[in-house]
Design a protein around this motif. Structure first.
Motif, PDB file in Angstrom:
ATOM      1  N   THR A 108       0.830  -1.207   0.000  1.00  0.00           N
ATOM      2  CA  THR A 108       0.000   0.000   0.000  1.00  0.00           C
ATOM      3  C   THR A 108       0.861   1.253   0.000  1.00  0.00           C
ATOM      4  O   THR A 108       0.593   2.213  -0.735  1.00  0.00           O
ATOM      5  N   THR A 109       1.919   1.252   0.816  1.00  0.00           N
ATOM      6  CA  THR A 109       2.797   2.420   0.882  1.00  0.00           C
ATOM      7  C   THR A 109       3.468   2.677  -0.461  1.00  0.00           C
ATOM      8  O   THR A 109       3.400   3.792  -1.008  1.00  0.00           O
ATOM      9  N   PHE A 110       4.087   1.650  -1.020  1.00  0.00           N
ATOM     10  CA  PHE A 110       4.796   1.839  -2.284  1.00  0.00           C
ATOM     11  C   PHE A 110       3.828   1.960  -3.455  1.00  0.00           C
ATOM     12  O   PHE A 110       4.097   2.694  -4.416  1.00  0.00           O
ATOM     13  N   GLY A 111       2.699   1.240  -3.413  1.00  0.00           N
ATOM     14  CA  GLY A 111       1.718   1.370  -4.484  1.00  0.00           C
ATOM     15  C   GLY A 111       1.169   2.779  -4.570  1.00  0.00           C
ATOM     16  O   GLY A 111       1.024   3.343  -5.665  1.00  0.00           O
ATOM     17  N   LEU A 112       0.861   3.381  -3.416  1.00  0.00           N
ATOM     18  CA  LEU A 112       0.372   4.756  -3.402  1.00  0.00           C
ATOM     19  C   LEU A 112       1.461   5.732  -3.837  1.00  0.00           C
ATOM     20  O   LEU A 112       1.204   6.678  -4.596  1.00  0.00           O
ATOM     21  N   ALA A 113       2.684   5.499  -3.370  1.00  0.00           N
ATOM     22  CA  ALA A 113       3.791   6.386  -3.759  1.00  0.00           C
ATOM     23  C   ALA A 113       4.025   6.330  -5.266  1.00  0.00           C
ATOM     24  O   ALA A 113       4.193   7.375  -5.921  1.00  0.00           O
ATOM     25  N   PHE A 114       4.019   5.124  -5.840  1.00  0.00           N
ATOM     26  CA  PHE A 114       4.220   4.998  -7.286  1.00  0.00           C
ATOM     27  C   PHE A 114       3.071   5.641  -8.057  1.00  0.00           C
ATOM     28  O   PHE A 114       3.291   6.259  -9.103  1.00  0.00           O
ATOM     29  N   ALA A 115       1.837   5.479  -7.556  1.00  0.00           N
ATOM     30  CA  ALA A 115       0.687   6.083  -8.237  1.00  0.00           C
ATOM     31  C   ALA A 115       0.799   7.606  -8.256  1.00  0.00           C
ATOM     32  O   ALA A 115       0.519   8.249  -9.277  1.00  0.00           O
ATOM     33  N   VAL A 116       1.215   8.186  -7.134  1.00  0.00           N
ATOM     34  CA  VAL A 116       1.367   9.647  -7.070  1.00  0.00           C
ATOM     35  C   VAL A 116       2.490  10.110  -7.997  1.00  0.00           C
ATOM     36  O   VAL A 116       2.352  11.105  -8.729  1.00  0.00           O
ATOM     37  N   LEU A 117       3.618   9.400  -7.993  1.00  0.00           N
ATOM     38  CA  LEU A 117       4.748   9.799  -8.840  1.00  0.00           C
ATOM     39  C   LEU A 117       4.412   9.638 -10.323  1.00  0.00           C
ATOM     40  O   LEU A 117       4.770  10.500 -11.141  1.00  0.00           O
ATOM     41  N   LEU A 118       3.727   8.551 -10.672  1.00  0.00           N
ATOM     42  CA  LEU A 118       3.371   8.337 -12.067  1.00  0.00           C
ATOM     43  C   LEU A 118       2.341   9.355 -12.545  1.00  0.00           C
ATOM     44  O   LEU A 118       2.315   9.719 -13.725  1.00  0.00           O
ATOM     45  N   ARG A 119       1.489   9.805 -11.629  1.00  0.00           N
ATOM     46  CA  ARG A 119       0.510  10.831 -12.004  1.00  0.00           C
ATOM     47  C   ARG A 119       1.200  12.126 -12.415  1.00  0.00           C
ATOM     48  O   ARG A 119       0.708  12.858 -13.289  1.00  0.00           O
ATOM     49  N   ARG A 120       2.349  12.403 -11.794  1.00  0.00           N
ATOM     50  CA  ARG A 120       3.062  13.638 -12.094  1.00  0.00           C
ATOM     51  C   ARG A 120       4.155  13.453 -13.143  1.00  0.00           C
ATOM     52  O   ARG A 120       4.802  14.423 -13.539  1.00  0.00           O
ATOM     53  N   ALA A 121       4.361  12.203 -13.576  1.00  0.00           N
ATOM     54  CA  ALA A 121       5.415  11.940 -14.560  1.00  0.00           C
ATOM     55  C   ALA A 121       5.017  12.496 -15.925  1.00  0.00           C
ATOM     56  O   ALA A 121       3.850  12.435 -16.320  1.00  0.00           O
ATOM     57  N   ARG A 122       5.995  13.001 -16.647  1.00  0.00           N
ATOM     58  CA  ARG A 122       5.752  13.559 -17.972  1.00  0.00           C
ATOM     59  C   ARG A 122       6.140  12.600 -19.084  1.00  0.00           C
ATOM     60  O   ARG A 122       5.756  12.804 -20.235  1.00  0.00           O
ATOM     61  N   TRP A 123       6.918  11.589 -18.779  1.00  0.00           N
ATOM     62  CA  TRP A 123       7.304  10.616 -19.799  1.00  0.00           C
ATOM     63  C   TRP A 123       7.466   9.243 -19.151  1.00  0.00           C
ATOM     64  O   TRP A 123       7.714   9.133 -17.958  1.00  0.00           O
ATOM     65  N   GLY A 124       7.291   8.188 -19.947  1.00  0.00           N
ATOM     66  CA  GLY A 124       7.472   6.820 -19.475  1.00  0.00           C
ATOM     67  C   GLY A 124       6.376   6.304 -18.581  1.00  0.00           C
ATOM     68  O   GLY A 124       6.543   5.253 -17.953  1.00  0.00           O
ATOM     69  N   ARG A 125       5.218   6.992 -18.494  1.00  0.00           N
ATOM     70  CA  ARG A 125       4.178   6.562 -17.560  1.00  0.00           C
ATOM     71  C   ARG A 125       3.632   5.196 -17.937  1.00  0.00           C
ATOM     72  O   ARG A 125       3.510   4.315 -17.081  1.00  0.00           O
ATOM     73  N   ARG A 126       3.291   4.999 -19.191  1.00  0.00           N
ATOM     74  CA  ARG A 126       2.700   3.729 -19.617  1.00  0.00           C
ATOM     75  C   ARG A 126       3.681   2.572 -19.452  1.00  0.00           C
ATOM     76  O   ARG A 126       3.310   1.473 -19.031  1.00  0.00           O
ATOM     77  N   PHE A 127       4.935   2.831 -19.782  1.00  0.00           N
ATOM     78  CA  PHE A 127       5.939   1.776 -19.642  1.00  0.00           C
ATOM     79  C   PHE A 127       6.104   1.362 -18.184  1.00  0.00           C
ATOM     80  O   PHE A 127       6.154   0.171 -17.860  1.00  0.00           O
ATOM     81  N   LEU A 128       6.190   2.345 -17.282  1.00  0.00           N
ATOM     82  CA  LEU A 128       6.375   2.035 -15.867  1.00  0.00           C
ATOM     83  C   LEU A 128       5.143   1.347 -15.278  1.00  0.00           C
ATOM     84  O   LEU A 128       5.275   0.420 -14.470  1.00  0.00           O
ATOM     85  N   GLN A 129       3.963   1.776 -15.674  1.00  0.00           N
ATOM     86  CA  GLN A 129       2.750   1.101 -15.211  1.00  0.00           C
ATOM     87  C   GLN A 129       2.749  -0.358 -15.648  1.00  0.00           C
ATOM     88  O   GLN A 129       2.420  -1.254 -14.861  1.00  0.00           O
ATOM     89  N   THR A 130       3.134  -0.592 -16.893  1.00  0.00           N
ATOM     90  CA  THR A 130       3.184  -1.976 -17.389  1.00  0.00           C
ATOM     91  C   THR A 130       4.232  -2.789 -16.641  1.00  0.00           C
ATOM     92  O   THR A 130       4.008  -3.954 -16.287  1.00  0.00           O
ATOM     93  N   ALA A 131       5.385  -2.193 -16.373  1.00  0.00           N
ATOM     94  CA  ALA A 131       6.453  -2.906 -15.664  1.00  0.00           C
ATOM     95  C   ALA A 131       6.035  -3.279 -14.254  1.00  0.00           C
ATOM     96  O   ALA A 131       6.340  -4.380 -13.775  1.00  0.00           O
ATOM     97  N   TYR A 132       5.315  -2.385 -13.563  1.00  0.00           N
ATOM     98  CA  TYR A 132       4.890  -2.680 -12.201  1.00  0.00           C
ATOM     99  C   TYR A 132       3.788  -3.731 -12.161  1.00  0.00           C
ATOM    100  O   TYR A 132       3.674  -4.491 -11.187  1.00  0.00           O
TER     101      TYR A 132
END
Length: 312
Positions: free
Chosen positions: A96-120
């Protein structure tokens, strides 16, 4: 009034008749009854009888449940239950801690969002049996990649028998489990964050709140529904866990029972038990597990719904 009557008649005409709805729901209801309801009813029935192998001998009442909570078997039951609770708490904290942290960071990411979501999310799509065997190889103290990497960078003191030390085995399994499922809460939190209007956080920032205070007092309370879903589903999954622990530690919950969980105890009782009445005891354990998981899930869902209603 005439318009409302016309709209009501129009909506009634557009709704299919009940027999059409029943026809579409029948296959799902049949499969659910066959694979969920029937096994539950059968387990309850089996738990009330004494058995000789696969042959019922007579009505036993609550004797199987009494044996379940008494003697050496009762000690193993409570130990396995404690491991399940630790497993749930640890997994919930990490994912939950890391999932929420990654969700917040990916929301603000400007590039690589889809790739990182797929990797996770990719580990979430792999069978826990496969994940367990792969991590067993990587954590091997002789030729595992984890210890080899630690030694390669000069951290020989951190190289440990991760799954062979009773003090490290359960935390190691928790981390592996959280690693596999971290993509699930991340996706839920990402969807929940996308549904929160950015004006809420912007208004808090205008009022002088820092980024952390705006997130803590504005965004996080609005994530209560998503947190509730993650909590309940994680609880159900970790109380029923079997495949990952079996793949990494075997049916005995090695080392020395340090990773024994209720799923392994049920497996051993049903299939590795020389007692001729094993079916009755295993069925009693299945009934107890179902009642506990179902009861806690209902209570938790009701509590979280009340919390969610308080946000409106």
């Amino acid at each position: 009034m005439i318009r409302s009557a016309r709209s009501s008649a129009r909506s009634t005409r557009g709704r299919p008749p009940w027999w059409v709805l029943a026809l579409f729901l029948a296959p799902a209801l049949l499969l659910y009854s066959l694979f969920i309801v029937y096994p539950l009813v059968s387990a309850l029935q089996y738990s009330l009888f004494t058995w000789q192998g696969t042959r019922p001998l007579g009505f036993a009442g609550l004797d199987n449940f009494t044996r379940l909570f008494s003697g050496v078997y009762g000690d193993r039951l409570w130990r396995a239950f404690g491991h399940n609770m630790v497993f749930f708490a640890g997994t919930m904290l990490v994912q939950t801690t890391f999932g929420l942290a990654f969700a917040v960071l990916l929301r603000r990411a400007r590039w690589g969002r889809r790739f990182l979501q797929t990797a996770y999310v990719l580990p979430h799509l792999v069978s826990p049996i496969v994940v367990g065997y792969l991590w067993s190889l990587m954590l091997s103290p002789q030729f595992g990649a984890v210890n080899a990497a630690l030694r390669a960078v000069g951290l020989d003191a951190l190289a440990q028998p991760w799954t062979g030390d009773p003090a490290l085995a359960l935390p190691t399994l928790i981390l592996v489990n959280a690693w596999q499922w971290i993509g699930f809460p991340m996706l839920l939190f990402s969807a929940a964050l996308a549904g929160i209007p950015p004006e809420y956080e912007e208004a808090a920032r205008v009022d002088g709140a820092t980024a952390w205070r705006a997130f803590r007092h504005v965004t996080l309370p609005l994530l209560t529904p998503a947190i509730g879903i993650v909590t309940v589903l994680t609880f159900v999954g970790n109380m029923n866990i079997l495949d990952l622990v079996y793949a990494m530690q075997g049916s005995q919950g090695a080392p020395a029972g340090a990773t024994d969980v209720l799923g392994l105890l049920f497996y051993r009782t049903a299939f590795n038990n020389p007692d001729p009445g094993a079916i009755g005891q295993a069925s009693a354990l299945a009934v107890v597990m179902f009642l506990f998981i179902f009861g806690v899930s209902i209570l938790a869902t009701g509590y979280l719904r009340r919390k969610e209603a308080g946000l409106r």
